[in-house]
Design a protein around this motif. Structure first.
Motif, PDB file in Angstrom:
ATOM      1  N   UNK A 196       0.831  -1.206   0.000  1.00  0.00           N
ATOM      2  CA  UNK A 196       0.000   0.000   0.000  1.00  0.00           C
ATOM      3  C   UNK A 196       0.867   1.258   0.000  1.00  0.00           C
ATOM      4  N   UNK A 197       2.000   1.216   0.712  1.00  0.00           N
ATOM      5  CA  UNK A 197       2.938   2.349   0.685  1.00  0.00           C
ATOM      6  C   UNK A 197       3.435   2.583  -0.733  1.00  0.00           C
ATOM      7  N   UNK A 199       0.638   4.247  -2.672  1.00  0.00           N
ATOM      8  CA  UNK A 199       0.545   5.666  -2.292  1.00  0.00           C
ATOM      9  C   UNK A 199       1.685   6.457  -2.936  1.00  0.00           C
ATOM     10  N   UNK A 200       2.893   5.874  -2.943  1.00  0.00           N
ATOM     11  CA  UNK A 200       4.022   6.550  -3.566  1.00  0.00           C
ATOM     12  C   UNK A 200       3.803   6.797  -5.041  1.00  0.00           C
ATOM     13  N   UNK A 201       3.220   5.811  -5.738  1.00  0.00           N
ATOM     14  CA  UNK A 201       2.929   5.976  -7.162  1.00  0.00           C
ATOM     15  C   UNK A 201       1.924   7.100  -7.383  1.00  0.00           C
ATOM     16  N   UNK A 202       0.843   7.090  -6.596  1.00  0.00           N
ATOM     17  CA  UNK A 202      -0.182   8.128  -6.730  1.00  0.00           C
ATOM     18  C   UNK A 202       0.413   9.503  -6.412  1.00  0.00           C
ATOM     19  N   UNK A 239      10.493   1.455  -3.147  1.00  0.00           N
ATOM     20  CA  UNK A 239      10.880   0.934  -1.842  1.00  0.00           C
ATOM     21  C   UNK A 239       9.792   0.026  -1.267  1.00  0.00           C
ATOM     22  N   UNK A 240       8.536   0.427  -1.415  1.00  0.00           N
ATOM     23  CA  UNK A 240       7.446  -0.397  -0.907  1.00  0.00           C
ATOM     24  C   UNK A 240       7.408  -1.763  -1.569  1.00  0.00           C
ATOM     25  N   UNK A 262      -0.444  -7.133  -6.783  1.00  0.00           N
ATOM     26  CA  UNK A 262      -0.743  -6.885  -8.194  1.00  0.00           C
ATOM     27  C   UNK A 262      -1.027  -5.409  -8.450  1.00  0.00           C
ATOM     28  N   UNK A 263      -1.713  -4.766  -7.515  1.00  0.00           N
ATOM     29  CA  UNK A 263      -2.024  -3.342  -7.685  1.00  0.00           C
ATOM     30  C   UNK A 263      -0.755  -2.502  -7.680  1.00  0.00           C
ATOM     31  N   UNK A 264       0.153  -2.785  -6.715  1.00  0.00           N
ATOM     32  CA  UNK A 264       1.392  -2.017  -6.635  1.00  0.00           C
ATOM     33  C   UNK A 264       2.230  -2.184  -7.894  1.00  0.00           C
ATOM     34  N   UNK A 265       2.345  -3.437  -8.359  1.00  0.00           N
ATOM     35  CA  UNK A 265       3.146  -3.706  -9.559  1.00  0.00           C
ATOM     36  C   UNK A 265       2.493  -3.143 -10.808  1.00  0.00           C
ATOM     37  N   UNK A 266       1.168  -3.162 -10.837  1.00  0.00           N
ATOM     38  CA  UNK A 266       0.466  -2.723 -12.043  1.00  0.00           C
ATOM     39  C   UNK A 266       0.505  -1.216 -12.232  1.00  0.00           C
TER      40      UNK A 266
END
Length: 343
Positions: free
Chosen positions: A53-54, A57-60, A94-95, A154-158
């Motif tokens: 989730x971090x 958030x970093x991507x957003x 990093x996340x 999957x969400x973080x990688x996508x």
């Protein structure tokens, strides 16, 4: 007994000693708390999800920062924009990295496994076993039964590629005016100043063999602007003084130098790296990126490396106060070739 016999017997003795040792095997496996405590297992899973989730958030945050902190034409504006984008991308990566490591250390099987070495090409039956082990590893990771964790991963990688894709896509249709490469801040009468202090240079300051990194003279206010950073990148120059007898000048360029002082663009004509390694004895100028080498004494012609054309020369002279000044802008585009300039 000669040395060869002694070495052979010593080697045989060492091999016999090795044969006397039993294989100690693997140390006793130490079970982790999450292996036996369902609560610890669940807690570790939540920690991995939080790390993913971090990343999200970093991507957003990186995408938001790209649109909110746009460069406003000042050095501080560029600094804030770059810092905000970098921090967002740092947390995004990093996340993902920490989540992957924590997942492997706390949730995946950590039982030690040993296998004997085999020839590189294994039988088909063993290959099928290897494929089955990969499948077992995927099952052992628990990703199939950990829905929340799988969704977070999957969400973080996508969405992470959006940190790169959004700036690239938004730049399509931007400023593609390549004619800007044909002109720099140099103009008739522009004084030469040392980079980065901006101190003006007199011809008397330049001794034979000395090298100066030079930029166009500008006010302090101009040097603080974002536009100046762009212009400076195109206009950086290297000034060198040689013995006038060593110079080989074309007839139409004999008045481009002053008493052995020559000025050439620092931007390599290969891919644009800064050319700044000067060898005084040979008068060669080396690009540290791909080793293109230019002969300063002979019109900065290429003597080695992938560059295809000489460094552009800046025509110079001195003014009434003895300061070095440009006689004009470069007579050709600086830097590497592009689609409107093939050579």
């Amino acid at each position: 007994m000669n040395d060869n016999q002694h070495s052979t017997e010593l080697g045989d003795a060492q091999n016999r000693d090795v044969d006397r040792f039993d294989d100690p095997g693997l140390p006793e496996h130490r079970h982790r708390r999450a292996d036996s405590d369902p609560a610890a297992d669940k807690r570790a899973e939540r920690q991995v999800v939080i790390l993913f989730l971090i990343s999200i958030i970093g991507t957003v945050a990186s995408i938001v920062a790209y649109f909110v902190f746009r460069p406003d034409g000042t050095t501080d504006g560029v600094r804030i924009s770059t810092l905000s984008l970098g921090l967002g991308m740092a947390f995004a990566l990093l996340g993902i990295g920490l989540a992957a490591v924590h997942w492997a250390k706390t949730l995946m099987n950590d039982t030690e496994v040993t296998e004997e070495r085999h020839e590189q090409r294994t039988p088909d039956a063993e290959r099928e076993i290897a494929v089955q082990k990969l499948s077992d590893g995927a099952a052992d990771s628990g990703i199939a039964r950990r829905g929340v964790l799988k969704g977070a991963a999957l969400s973080a990688l996508a969405i992470f590629p959006l940190t790169i894709a959004v700036p690239l896509v938004s730049s399509v249709g931007g400023d593609w005016n390549v004619s800007k490469f044909r002109h720099t801040r140099w103009d008739k009468g522009t004084r030469l100043a040392i980079d980065p202090t901006g101190r003006l240079i007199k011809a008397a300051d330049v001794t034979i063999g000395s090298v100066f990194h030079v930029i166009p003279d500008a006010t302090e206010e101009e040097r603080e602007s974002h536009a100046w950073i762009t212009e400076k990148a195109k206009a950086v120059v290297l000034v060198v003084r040689l013995d006038p007898r060593d110079l080989k000048e074309a007839e139409d360029r004999k008045d481009w130098s002053h008493d052995g002082i020559v000025a050439y663009s620092k931007i390599c004509t290969h891919v644009g790296c800064p050319v700044a390694l000067y060898e005084q004895q040979t008068h060669h100028l080396l690009c540290p990126c791909h080793q293109s080498t230019f002969d300063i004494a002979d019109g900065a012609k290429v003597v080695f490396g992938p560059a295809k054309r000489p460094l552009p020369q800046l025509p110079i002279s001195v003014d009434d106060e003895g300061y070095l000044v440009a006689k004009s802008d470069f007579h050709e585009p600086v830097g590497p070739s592009y689609w409107e300039r093939l050579k």
